[in-house]
Design a protein around this motif. Structure first.
Motif, PDB file in Angstrom:
ATOM      1  N   TRP A  65     -70.994 -21.755  36.648  1.00 51.04           N
ATOM      2  CA  TRP A  65     -69.833 -22.235  37.396  1.00 51.04           C
ATOM      3  C   TRP A  65     -69.160 -23.373  36.630  1.00 51.04           C
ATOM      4  N   ALA A  85     -63.432 -19.575  34.082  1.00 49.17           N
ATOM      5  CA  ALA A  85     -63.912 -19.656  35.468  1.00 49.17           C
ATOM      6  C   ALA A  85     -62.828 -19.196  36.430  1.00 49.17           C
ATOM      7  N   ARG A  89     -64.875 -20.681  40.973  1.00 49.85           N
ATOM      8  CA  ARG A  89     -65.621 -21.472  39.981  1.00 49.85           C
ATOM      9  C   ARG A  89     -66.558 -20.624  39.117  1.00 49.85           C
ATOM     10  N   TRP A  91     -68.107 -17.996  36.388  1.00 49.85           N
ATOM     11  CA  TRP A  91     -67.791 -17.391  35.100  1.00 49.85           C
ATOM     12  C   TRP A  91     -68.995 -16.599  34.617  1.00 49.85           C
TER      13      TRP A  91
END
Length: 337
Positions: A65, A85, A89, A91
Motif C-alpha cells: 500500500w 497505487a 492505496r 499496489w
C-alpha cells in the motif's frame, strides 16, 4: 564412564536451556500487535519481510500500500519493476522469476519519499501448511519433540505462521503480533518470517517441521513454510465461499443452506438478554450457597456476532487466513485434517 556422564550432563544442560523459557514481565492477556496488517504510508504486505523465502522459477508477485497515485519501485535479484497505487492505496507488481539461491539477498521498495529494505531473503521452495489440529500440533508437544527442537538449527529453512482471524470478508493482510491463546493461556509469535532455530521451531507444526527438514535435506535448496493451520476447523471453512456455491453437490448445498439459515436467524439482542439472565441466575445461586462472586464476573454488555463469524462457517478461514497470502508464488501445499 565419567566422560559419558559428563557428556550426558552437558547435553541435558543445553536441552534445558533451550526448552525452559526465560521469565519476562507479565504480558496482558490479549493480542499484542507490533506491526499492523496495513500500515500508514508506503508499506508491504506482511507476507514480505526480511528473512523470508521466495519461490524459485516463478514470477515473484509483490504487493502493498502507498498513497493513492504514488509510484512504487521494487528491486530484487537484478530485476526492477514499478506499479502505481490505486485509489484504495493498494499496489501490486511481478518481478522476474529467478533460480534457487541460498545466498541472502536484499529487496528494496522505493516510494515518493520513503524506501523500505528487506534483507536476508533466500530463493527456494515455499510450502503452505493447512488443516486443523493434526497439522497445527506443535513440535514441542510431540513424542521426541525435545530432541528435534534442540537440533533444529537450519538457517536455510524459514518459518511464517499466519495469525488467527475470523469472518467471511476477504482479509487484505495480517498483523505481526504476539497472539493470546485463551486455550493455552499463553502468547504465540505469529505473522513473522523467522529462521529455523530451537527458539522459534518449538511452536511450529510438528508435521510441518519434519516435512520442511526432509525436503530441504533432499533438495538442498532453501525452504519456506507458511503455517496456516487452525485447530478445530472443518475442511469446508478453508475453501472459498464462491467456489463452494458452484459445486453441484446435494451435501454441499445442504451444508451452505444450513449455515445461511443460522446466520439469518441470529438475534444478537436476544442472545445478550439470555446471557444477562444466565449471569443473574448464576449470581443468585452463588449467593444462596454462600459462595463468593469473582470480581471479574460482571454483567455482560457486548453484542456477539454469532455464526457469521464462526471459524467453521464455510469459507471463513479461507477469507481470513488464506486470502491474505493469495497471489504469493509457492511450490505447493500439504493439508492434514
Amino acid at each position: 564412564g565419567r566422560s559419558a556422564r559428563n557428556l550426558r550432563s552437558a547435553f541435558l544442560a543445553v536441552l534445558a536451556g533451550v526448552l525452559c523459557a526465560p521469565t519476562f514481565a507479565q504480558k496482558p492477556r490479549e493480542d499484542i500487535v507490533e506491526v499492523p496488517a496495513i500500515a500508514e504510508g508506503l508499506c508491504l504486505s506482511n507476507t514480505f519481510q526480511s528473512h523470508m523465502v521466495l519461490q524459485r522459477d516463478k514470477p515473484i508477485a509483490v504487493w502493498g500500500w502507498a498513497a493513492p497515485g504514488e509510484q512504487v519501485t521494487v528491486s530484487f535479484a537484478g530485476d526492477t519493476q514499478t506499479a502505481t497505487a490505486g485509489d484504495d492505496r493498494s499496489w501490486k507488481l511481478a518481478l522476474a522469476a529467478t533460480a534457487a539461491n541460498p545466498t541472502p539477498q536484499r529487496m528494496t521498495v522505493k516510494g515518493a519519499s520513503n524506501t523500505l529494505t528487506l534483507d536476508n531473503i533466500l530463493v527456494g521452495d515455499v510450502w503452505v501448511l493447512g488443516g486443523q489440529s493434526n497439522m497445527e500440533f506443535s513440535l514441542d508437544r510431540i513424542e521426541n519433540g525435545a530432541l528435534e527442537i534442540v537440533s533444529a538449527n537450519y538457517p536455510q529453512i524459514r518459518i511464517l505462521t499466519v495469525p488467527y482471524a475470523n469472518g467471511p470478508e476477504l482479509k487484505k493482510g495480517f498483523a505481526r503480533l504476539d497472539e493470546w491463546s485463551g486455550w493455552f493461556k499463553k502468547h504465540f509469535r505469529k505473522g513473522y518470517w523467522d529462521e529455523c532455530s530451537p527458539e522459534i521451531v518449538r511452536e511450529l507444526s510438528g508435521i510441518g517441521y519434519v516435512f520442511a527438514r526432509r525436503i530441504h535435506m533432499a533438495s538442498q535448496v532453501p525452504i519456506g513454510v507458511i503455517d496456516a493451520s487452525r485447530g478445530g476447523t472443518t475442511v469446508e471453512t478453508w475453501a472459498p465461499d464462491p467456489v463452494l456455491r458452484k459445486l453441484d453437490s446435494p451435501q454441499v448445498k445442504a451444508k451452505l443452506a444450513s449455515w445461511d439459515e443460522k446466520v439469518a436467524a441470529w438475534d444478537a439482542g436476544k442472545d445478550l438478554e439470555d446471557r444477562i439472565k444466565r449471569h443473574h441466575d448464576w449470581v443468585a445461586r452463588q449467593k444462596k450457597e454462600g459462595k463468593p462472586i469473582p470480581a471479574d464476573r460482571v454483567v455482560p454488555t457486548d453484542l456477539k456476532p454469532g455464526p457469521a463469524m464462526d471459524q467453521n462457517r464455510p469459507g471463513n478461514c479461507y477469507a481470513s487466513m488464506i486470502a491474505p497470502i493469495a497471489g504469493l508464488s509457492v511450490k505447493g501445499a500439504i493439508f492434514h485434517q
